[in-house]
Motif scaffolding. Structure first.
Motif, PDB file in Angstrom:
ATOM      1  N   UNK A  42       2.488  -3.293 -14.384  1.00  0.00           N
ATOM      2  CA  UNK A  42       2.723  -4.258 -15.097  1.00  0.00           C
ATOM      3  C   UNK A  42       0.494  -4.547 -15.036  1.00  0.00           C
ATOM      4  N   UNK A  43      -0.256  -3.031 -14.223  1.00  0.00           N
ATOM      5  CA  UNK A  43      -1.553  -2.502 -14.306  1.00  0.00           C
ATOM      6  C   UNK A  43      -2.203  -4.064 -13.346  1.00  0.00           C
ATOM      7  N   UNK A  44      -1.335  -4.176 -13.141  1.00  0.00           N
ATOM      8  CA  UNK A  44      -2.270  -5.295 -11.153  1.00  0.00           C
ATOM      9  C   UNK A  44      -2.457  -6.170 -11.846  1.00  0.00           C
ATOM     10  N   UNK A  45      -2.182  -6.908 -13.149  1.00  0.00           N
ATOM     11  CA  UNK A  45      -2.526  -8.204 -13.263  1.00  0.00           C
ATOM     12  C   UNK A  45      -2.260  -9.157 -12.721  1.00  0.00           C
ATOM     13  N   UNK A  46      -3.156 -10.188 -12.949  1.00  0.00           N
ATOM     14  CA  UNK A  46      -2.781 -11.092 -11.935  1.00  0.00           C
ATOM     15  C   UNK A  46      -1.530 -11.785 -12.402  1.00  0.00           C
ATOM     16  N   UNK A  47      -1.623 -12.431 -13.738  1.00  0.00           N
ATOM     17  CA  UNK A  47      -0.581 -13.558 -14.081  1.00  0.00           C
ATOM     18  C   UNK A  47       0.560 -12.760 -13.863  1.00  0.00           C
ATOM     19  N   UNK A  48       0.559 -11.284 -13.701  1.00  0.00           N
ATOM     20  CA  UNK A  48       1.881 -11.232 -13.823  1.00  0.00           C
ATOM     21  C   UNK A  48       2.696 -11.533 -11.856  1.00  0.00           C
ATOM     22  N   UNK A  49       1.326 -11.082 -11.136  1.00  0.00           N
ATOM     23  CA  UNK A  49       1.401 -11.862  -9.889  1.00  0.00           C
ATOM     24  C   UNK A  49       1.837 -13.110 -10.258  1.00  0.00           C
ATOM     25  N   UNK A  50       1.586 -14.478 -10.504  1.00  0.00           N
ATOM     26  CA  UNK A  50       1.591 -15.229  -9.830  1.00  0.00           C
ATOM     27  C   UNK A  50       3.069 -15.628 -10.924  1.00  0.00           C
ATOM     28  N   UNK A  51       3.050 -14.887 -11.568  1.00  0.00           N
ATOM     29  CA  UNK A  51       4.703 -15.133 -12.822  1.00  0.00           C
ATOM     30  C   UNK A  51       6.029 -14.225 -11.197  1.00  0.00           C
ATOM     31  N   UNK A  52       5.628 -13.572 -11.111  1.00  0.00           N
ATOM     32  CA  UNK A  52       7.654 -12.773 -10.258  1.00  0.00           C
ATOM     33  C   UNK A  52       7.161 -14.007  -8.472  1.00  0.00           C
ATOM     34  N   UNK A  53       6.391 -13.932  -8.107  1.00  0.00           N
ATOM     35  CA  UNK A  53       6.192 -14.574  -7.196  1.00  0.00           C
ATOM     36  C   UNK A  53       6.319 -16.089  -6.342  1.00  0.00           C
ATOM     37  N   UNK A  54       5.743 -16.943  -7.503  1.00  0.00           N
ATOM     38  CA  UNK A  54       5.841 -18.277  -7.811  1.00  0.00           C
ATOM     39  C   UNK A  54       6.947 -19.137  -7.287  1.00  0.00           C
ATOM     40  N   UNK A  55       7.910 -18.682  -6.963  1.00  0.00           N
ATOM     41  CA  UNK A  55       9.187 -19.390  -5.958  1.00  0.00           C
ATOM     42  C   UNK A  55       9.155 -18.426  -4.737  1.00  0.00           C
ATOM     43  N   UNK A  56       8.818 -17.797  -4.668  1.00  0.00           N
ATOM     44  CA  UNK A  56       8.655 -17.000  -2.929  1.00  0.00           C
ATOM     45  C   UNK A  56       7.802 -17.426  -2.504  1.00  0.00           C
ATOM     46  N   UNK A  57       6.353 -17.651  -2.808  1.00  0.00           N
ATOM     47  CA  UNK A  57       4.828 -18.789  -2.952  1.00  0.00           C
ATOM     48  C   UNK A  57       5.764 -20.385  -2.173  1.00  0.00           C
ATOM     49  N   UNK A  58       6.670 -20.828  -2.637  1.00  0.00           N
ATOM     50  CA  UNK A  58       7.030 -21.944  -2.341  1.00  0.00           C
ATOM     51  C   UNK A  58       7.849 -22.017  -1.143  1.00  0.00           C
ATOM     52  N   UNK A  59       8.741 -20.552  -0.900  1.00  0.00           N
ATOM     53  CA  UNK A  59       9.222 -20.655   0.364  1.00  0.00           C
ATOM     54  C   UNK A  59       8.486 -20.095   0.978  1.00  0.00           C
ATOM     55  N   UNK A 104      -2.993   0.020  -6.811  1.00  0.00           N
ATOM     56  CA  UNK A 104      -2.791   0.860  -7.062  1.00  0.00           C
ATOM     57  C   UNK A 104      -3.459   2.066  -8.141  1.00  0.00           C
ATOM     58  N   UNK A 105      -3.164   0.667  -9.351  1.00  0.00           N
ATOM     59  CA  UNK A 105      -3.234   1.264 -10.458  1.00  0.00           C
ATOM     60  C   UNK A 105      -4.494   1.967 -11.246  1.00  0.00           C
ATOM     61  N   UNK A 106      -5.690   1.508 -10.547  1.00  0.00           N
ATOM     62  CA  UNK A 106      -7.083   2.641 -10.181  1.00  0.00           C
ATOM     63  C   UNK A 106      -7.478   2.772  -9.398  1.00  0.00           C
ATOM     64  N   UNK A 107      -7.800   4.322  -8.892  1.00  0.00           N
ATOM     65  CA  UNK A 107      -8.501   5.044  -8.071  1.00  0.00           C
ATOM     66  C   UNK A 107      -8.723   4.765  -7.117  1.00  0.00           C
ATOM     67  N   UNK A 108     -10.098   3.367  -7.694  1.00  0.00           N
ATOM     68  CA  UNK A 108     -11.282   3.187  -6.652  1.00  0.00           C
ATOM     69  C   UNK A 108     -10.169   1.824  -6.217  1.00  0.00           C
ATOM     70  N   UNK A 109      -9.043   1.486  -6.405  1.00  0.00           N
ATOM     71  CA  UNK A 109      -8.338   0.427  -5.932  1.00  0.00           C
ATOM     72  C   UNK A 109      -7.202   1.369  -4.908  1.00  0.00           C
ATOM     73  N   UNK A 110      -7.191   1.901  -4.432  1.00  0.00           N
ATOM     74  CA  UNK A 110      -6.291   2.562  -3.535  1.00  0.00           C
ATOM     75  C   UNK A 110      -6.591   2.706  -1.910  1.00  0.00           C
ATOM     76  N   UNK A 111      -5.565   1.821  -1.543  1.00  0.00           N
ATOM     77  CA  UNK A 111      -6.164   2.158  -0.544  1.00  0.00           C
ATOM     78  C   UNK A 111      -6.164   3.477   0.107  1.00  0.00           C
ATOM     79  N   UNK A 112      -5.968   3.877   2.351  1.00  0.00           N
ATOM     80  CA  UNK A 112      -5.901   4.977   2.173  1.00  0.00           C
ATOM     81  C   UNK A 112      -4.506   5.333   2.639  1.00  0.00           C
ATOM     82  N   UNK A 113      -3.757   6.563   3.014  1.00  0.00           N
ATOM     83  CA  UNK A 113      -2.534   6.287   3.377  1.00  0.00           C
ATOM     84  C   UNK A 113      -2.264   6.109   4.262  1.00  0.00           C
ATOM     85  N   UNK A 114      -3.501   5.376   5.732  1.00  0.00           N
ATOM     86  CA  UNK A 114      -2.730   5.090   6.898  1.00  0.00           C
ATOM     87  C   UNK A 114      -1.749   3.178   6.451  1.00  0.00           C
TER      88      UNK A 114
END
Length: 338
Positions: free
Chosen positions: A77-94, A103-113
């Motif tokens: 979902x191209x790391x969109x925040x609205x999709x994150x909020x959608x799928x994690x709602x109940x997990x956050x309630x738990x 990792x959608x954008x090269x600049x955001x990809x952390x190191x392999x480690x």
């Protein structure tokens, strides 16, 4: 650009290492046959399926923890925040602890480690978003995240997700990745294209990472914006592009569960379910059979060998696990005249 990669092979699960207690060599020994797989998968028909408590609770149960560590991977979902909020709602309630891995954008990809520590060492659950399956698989392959997911799977981390986040775990996926608006700036595309352009697209069968030897068909009970039903087109694909594997159709409000060598269905709304879809490559005859919804599940290998051949003995194995009032195998007998 994505269309160029429809034939790309994303499989990483061909040589999954067995748990450490397993014998070093594979073969036909009884010890190997008794060794239980550590793979745990929750594949939902769409992201909104994680709004159903029964599906979220199954993910948590498989993790073995009351409040598991969850790594959310929203690449599809191209790391969109609205999709994150959608799928994690109940997990956050738990009160689950959730970390986002963008990792959608090269600049955001952390190191392999950093990715290794997060995905392999810290996570109890990997939760993948829906969206563009092909985009996600390409990015994961480019940065090596697919191999880290494999290491996590080997240690028993729960692999989960909805739609694209469900299909990625299978050997192939019935995908809408080539849909014109299945892109990061979907709203802009929807405003600029007319109806003819938005409906002029085809489903594609693409490779998945291969943890389950079947074609995943998410949204099985839905019709795409191209006005083609998923279930009907998937059956055509099984005949036209055979690879020796059946399909698993997942209704939008259901989830297909794999826990080691057992498979089961969790219905979010009490009606949605999952289906084994098989085809006779010679005659073109296809059939979809609802998977028995029994608490203990059914042997995964019995579901995945229905196509080889699709005959009475295999169906009888399934019927042993069906409750008395549930008639799921009769239609397949009738269609295939076994």
């Amino acid at each position: 650009k994505l269309e160029e990669h429809v034939e790309t092979d994303f499989k990483v699960a061909d040589e999954l290492q067995l748990p450490e207690s397993a014998p070093a060599e594979t073969g036909t020994s009884s010890a190997n046959e008794e060794e239980e797989s550590s793979i745990k998968i929750v594949a939902a028909g769409r992201m909104k399926a994680f709004h159903f408590p029964s599906i979220v609770e199954k993910v948590i149960e498989l993790s073995g923890k009351e409040k598991p560590n969850i790594v959310y991977i929203g690449t599809a979902s191209f790391d969109r925040t609205d999709k994150f909020n959608l799928i994690t709602k109940l997990f956050r309630e738990h009160e689950c602890v959730i970390e986002r891995l963008g990792v959608s954008e090269e600049k955001d990809v952390p190191s392999k480690e950093v990715m290794r520590r997060l995905v392999v060492e810290w996570a109890d659950v990997l939760l993948c978003s829906g969206g563009n399956t092909l985009h996600a698989l390409l990015r994961w392959k480019e940065i090596g995240l697919d191999l880290l997911m494999k290491k996590a799977a080997e240690k028993g981390t729960v692999l989960s997700g909805g739609s694209a986040g469900a299909g990625c775990w299978f050997s192939s996926v019935h995908s809408d990745s080539l849909r014109p608006d299945n892109v990061k700036n979907a709203e802009r595309v929807l405003s600029e294209l007319d109806e003819d352009d938005l409906t002029d697209w085809d489903y594609a069968k693409i490779s998945g990472m291969g943890y389950i030897n079947a074609m995943c068909v998410p949204h099985f009970d839905a019709t795409g914006t191209n006005e083609v039903t998923r279930s009907e087109h998937a059956q055509e694909v099984l005949v036209q592009q055979p690879d020796g594997a059946p399909a698993i159709g997942i209704d939008e409000n259901a989830a297909f569960i794999v826990d080691g060598d057992r498979a089961m269905v969790v219905s979010g709304d009490g009606e949605a379910t999952c289906h084994v879809v098989v085809a006779d490559e010679k005659t073109g005859v296809t059939a979809a059979v609802p998977i028995p919804q029994v608490e203990e599940g059914v042997p995964l290998d019995e579901l995945l060998v229905l196509h080889e051949p699709c005959d009475a003995p295999h169906l009888e194995k399934l019927e042993e696990h069906v409750e008395t009032k549930t008639e799921v195998a009769v239609p397949l007998h009738d269609v295939l005249e076994v």
